[in-house]
Design an enzyme around this catalytic site. Structure first.
Site, PDB file in Angstrom:
ATOM      1  N   GLU A 141      25.477  33.892 -97.186  1.00 55.93           N
ATOM      2  CA  GLU A 141      25.184  35.304 -96.890  1.00 55.93           C
ATOM      3  C   GLU A 141      26.446  36.124 -96.682  1.00 55.93           C
ATOM      4  O   GLU A 141      26.554  37.257 -97.158  1.00 55.93           O
ATOM      5  CB  GLU A 141      24.272  35.387 -95.653  1.00 55.93           C
ATOM      6  CG  GLU A 141      22.894  34.759 -95.846  1.00 55.93           C
ATOM      7  CD  GLU A 141      22.895  33.223 -95.766  1.00 55.93           C
ATOM      8  OE1 GLU A 141      23.912  32.635 -95.335  1.00 55.93           O
ATOM      9  OE2 GLU A 141      21.882  32.604 -96.134  1.00 55.93           O
ATOM     10  N   HIS A 146      54.927  33.915 -85.863  1.00 55.68           N
ATOM     11  CA  HIS A 146      53.648  34.378 -86.421  1.00 55.68           C
ATOM     12  C   HIS A 146      53.282  35.750 -85.893  1.00 55.68           C
ATOM     13  O   HIS A 146      52.980  36.656 -86.672  1.00 55.68           O
ATOM     14  CB  HIS A 146      52.512  33.395 -86.116  1.00 55.68           C
ATOM     15  CG  HIS A 146      51.162  34.028 -86.304  1.00 55.68           C
ATOM     16  ND1 HIS A 146      50.549  34.107 -87.533  1.00 55.68           N
ATOM     17  CD2 HIS A 146      50.350  34.691 -85.428  1.00 55.68           C
ATOM     18  CE1 HIS A 146      49.413  34.770 -87.406  1.00 55.68           C
ATOM     19  NE2 HIS A 146      49.269  35.130 -86.141  1.00 55.68           N
ATOM     20  N   HIS A 195      53.468  40.997 -86.590  1.00 57.48           N
ATOM     21  CA  HIS A 195      53.574  39.659 -87.186  1.00 57.48           C
ATOM     22  C   HIS A 195      54.668  39.615 -88.243  1.00 57.48           C
ATOM     23  O   HIS A 195      54.425  39.940 -89.404  1.00 57.48           O
ATOM     24  CB  HIS A 195      52.240  39.283 -87.823  1.00 57.48           C
ATOM     25  CG  HIS A 195      51.075  39.348 -86.890  1.00 57.48           C
ATOM     26  ND1 HIS A 195      50.472  40.527 -86.532  1.00 57.48           N
ATOM     27  CD2 HIS A 195      50.409  38.355 -86.243  1.00 57.48           C
ATOM     28  CE1 HIS A 195      49.474  40.266 -85.693  1.00 57.48           C
ATOM     29  NE2 HIS A 195      49.409  38.960 -85.501  1.00 57.48           N
ATOM     30  N   HIS A 232      13.420  31.116 -87.392  1.00 60.68           N
ATOM     31  CA  HIS A 232      13.342  32.079 -88.494  1.00 60.68           C
ATOM     32  C   HIS A 232      12.819  33.447 -88.061  1.00 60.68           C
ATOM     33  O   HIS A 232      12.624  34.323 -88.896  1.00 60.68           O
ATOM     34  CB  HIS A 232      12.437  31.534 -89.605  1.00 60.68           C
ATOM     35  CG  HIS A 232      13.122  30.511 -90.454  1.00 60.68           C
ATOM     36  ND1 HIS A 232      13.752  29.412 -89.918  1.00 60.68           N
ATOM     37  CD2 HIS A 232      13.299  30.426 -91.795  1.00 60.68           C
ATOM     38  CE1 HIS A 232      14.272  28.688 -90.903  1.00 60.68           C
ATOM     39  NE2 HIS A 232      14.011  29.282 -92.045  1.00 60.68           N
TER      40      HIS A 232
END
Ligand SMILES: Cc1ncc(C[n+]2csc(CCOP(=O)(O)OP(=O)(O)O)c2C)c(N)n1
Ligand SMILES: [Mg+2]
Length: 672
Positions: free
Chosen positions: A407, A259, A23, A469
């Site tokens: 999280e 890129h 890149h 859950h």
């Protein structure tokens, strides 16, 4: 200075060209910032790469590795020959940077968004260490990080910015390479965000500059260093592929094509020439550029000399703290009085974990525990009960980070703390939400960061909350990391699901003593009947062990972990009434068990034995224990998503009862 930046551009383009992959564009655009940073601001000790008080640079877009490698070559961490080995087997210049302090690489990067979040964790660690020790070096330390459009777009950047802003991390300076180009499009195709406004809204100082202008970069960093109570974002408008020309000599700047591919052929030759290099001999450091960096390295010798004197003066006045700090950075644990933990009988293992954390809060002063808004449920709040206070902008000496509902951000912050060094970090949430942390778990395993994951609510017995859950497949996923080796040849992770309270103490002990890889504890919400009196829990250090009251001569072996072990023990009692003899094995970590001498493995599971496994997860969790077993052996697990109902009903409906264990065992025993 512009020539130095051009030198970096030349090296970056040449590396990619030689590797025929990589890149170049972003690296060429960012060269000015990294050049100013390393030649004028970043404080490191040329003689001691692991100096605790060094400034740190965390790269987020790992695809810009050529920029970093080129820069690190200017400060003597890489050779020009090594640059020519970009992306080759065994080279120190892999496609994306891999953490290596000696070489000046603070973090592995590539999965966008994680790198700058590690920086936020490191900035917290620096503030924490200053608050805990008073060593002035940590107050002088600045954490720099470099983010690109990809990282800004990743969801994690919101959580990361929220935490950094909320804590007022004024030791953090983030440079945003805003080049309006990303991998497949211009950025305006996918976003109309006012990024400055977002970061300001989250409590950051924001400075807008031309990211290719040396003077503006200097002024921005100077200003950022004076800001108090806020992290700073420097938005640098950069030119993708700065200085690049196409084969026909026209501009090749601001193009997605640069890129992720070599400039190629005449475009490459024109570009190198345009930047003042020789396309036939591009791997060169210009003498005037070398002079800039030689001067800086000299300057750094004086700067670090003064810093070390300050550190020494502090150490002389605070010999005990200085000794402690040494241990912290060496990853050495203090003595932990594990035997003092009194686990309540028949408790939930999350509560047992809480008891361990209470002790750790008292005995491990360099520990930081975090939870994603579930501390009173995953019971990491045991750390607070043990005396830790909540980290805030006014209290960095607290040991508990309330991460908010984020999280992945939380995990990356904790990883960053540990990459910084001096800190032991643990983070908790419900096991089902480990899904939100996978990318960080993987990177922690790859980087061999010994973070501790605490996952409660380990099974369908979450019950009334229903299938959303109830973790089922999560254990199988996480245990795959136990089967994968890291580059040091060890299991990439230690995953433990303890069978009762005392076992939980042992698992925490193993987790704390594991300084080589991440560790995870998978804990129950519901209460669990203790293993029989007399069980030798030390067997946990071998990954699997025989529960007390097992029969020496046996007709069948039962194996499981977590709360299933107590169900197996109850099933064994029923079976014994029919005169059968049963061995019950608790296997908190198959990964650890497989590292034991083969004799031990065979001793627990003699070849040809009849085996019955019980797991609240996918049956595959225990499949490994059937290798070499009698063909009638089976595993009872859960093969579907869970259901919403009280957990005792689910136990009945799904066959997690002593009666079903008995029935399945009889089937196995009746087969030839
Ligand atoms: C999490 C993640 N998703 C996708 C990718 C693949 N990828 C690499 S770079 C990139 C976007 C590049 O845009 P930017 O960050 O602006 O870099 P630039 O093109 O300016 O060099 C993508 C999608 C990745 N590395 N990480
Ligand atoms: Mg970009």
């Amino acid at each position: 200075m512009n020539r130095a930046a051009d030198n970096i551009r030349i090296l970056a383009a040449a590396m990619v060209e030689k590797a025929k992959s990589g890149h170049p564009g972003g690296a060429m655009g960012g060269a000015d910032f990294i050049n100013v940073l390393y030649s004028e601001y970043l404080q490191f000790d040329p003689k001691n790469p692991t100096w605790e008080g060094r400034d740190r640079f965390f790269l987020d877009p790992g695809h810009m590795s050529p920029m970093l490698y080129a820069e690190l070559t200017l400060i003597g961490k890489f050779t020009l020959e090594e640059l020519q080995q970009l992306r080759q087997w065994g080279s120190p210049t892999p496609g994306h940077p891999e953490v290596c302090y000696e070489r000046g690489i603070e973090n592995s990067s590539g999965p966008l968004g994680q790198g700058h979040t590690y920086a936020i964790g490191a900035a917290i660690a620096a503030k924490f260490l200053y608050a805990k020790t008073g060593n002035p070096t940590f107050k002088k330390e600045t954490i720099y990080t470099y983010i690109s459009d990809g990282g800004i777009q990743e969801e994690i950047s919101l959580g990361a910015a929220r935490i950094a802003g909320n804590l007022g991390l004024d030791n953090l300076i983030m440079f945003y390479d805003a080049n309006d180009i990303q991998l497949s499009t211009e950025t305006n195709v996918v976003t109309c965000e006012d990024t400055a406004m977002r970061y300001r809204a989250l409590g950051w100082e924001v400075i807008n500059i031309d990211g290719n202008d040396v003077e503006q970069i200097r002024q921005a960093i100077d200003k950022a260093k004076t800001i108090e109570g806020k992290p700073t974002l420097i938005i640098g408008r950069c030119i993708m592929g700065k200085g690049a020309l196409q084969a026909d000599g026209s501009s090749y700047e601001h193009s997605c094509k640069t890129h992720g591919a070599p400039l190629g052929g005449d475009a490459y030759r024109n570009t190198i020439t345009n930047l003042g290099g020789n396309p036939d001999d591009p791997f060169v450091i210009f003498p005037d550029v070398q002079a800039i960096y030689d001067a800086r390295l000299k300057e750094l010798e004086n700067i670090t000399k003064t810093r070390h004197e300050e550190e020494q003066a502090w150490a002389t006045q605070n010999p005990e703290k200085a000794a402690q700090l040494k241990d912290w950075f060496a990853g050495k644990l203090p003595n932990i009085d594990w035997d003092s933990i009194q686990q309540k009988p028949n408790d939930a293992t999350r509560n047992a974990s809480s008891a361990c954390l209470s002790l750790l809060a008292k005995q491990v002063p360099n520990m930081i525990v975090s939870s994603a808004d579930l501390c009173n449920s995953d019971k990491t709040d045991g750390f607070i009960k043990g005396g830790a206070t909540v980290i805030s902008r006014d209290n960095f000496g607290g040991g508990f980070l309330q991460a908010g509902v984020a999280e992945l951000t939380m995990a990356c912050c904790c990883i960053g703390m540990m990459l910084h060094g001096g800190v032991i970090a643990a983070c908790g949430t419900f096991f089902v939400f480990s899904d939100y942390m996978k990318p960080a778990i993987r990177m922690a395993a790859l980087m061999e960061v010994p973070i501790k994951f605490v996952w409660s609510h380990d099974a369908f017995r979450v019950g009334e909350d229903g299938p959303t859950h109830e973790p089922v497949e999560q254990e199988a996923q996480i245990r795959l990391m136990e089967k994968m080796k890291n580059h040091s040849g060890k299991n990439s992770m230690l995953v433990m699901r303890p069978a009762d309270g005392k076992a939980t103490t042992w698992c925490w002990r193993l987790a704390m003593e594991n300084t080589d890889t991440p560790s995870a504890l998978i804990l129950s919400r519901q209460t669990i009947e203790d293993l029989p009196e007399g069980t030798n829990y030390k067997g946990i250090t071998k990954g699997a062990y025989i529960a007390a009251e097992s029969d020496n001569q046996f007709d069948i072996i039962f194996v499981g972990n977590g709360s299933e072990v107590s169900t197996l023990i109850a099933g064994a009692k029923l079976l014994r009434k029919d005169g059968y003899k049963v061995r019950v094995v608790s296997a908190p970590s198959e990964g650890l068990f497989r590292e034991q001498p083969i004799a031990y493995q065979r001793e627990l599971f003699p070849i040809g034995s009849k085996v019955f496994g019980l797991t609240a997860g996918l049956p595959v969790n225990l499949q490994g224990f059937l290798v070499g077993a009698h063909p009638s052996s089976t595993i009872w697990g859960l093969g579907s998503f869970g259901f919403s109902a009280p957990y005792k009903v689910l136990d009945q409906k799904l066959g997690f009862t002593p009666e079903n264990v008995y029935e399945q065992a009889i089937n196995i025993l009746n087969e030839q």
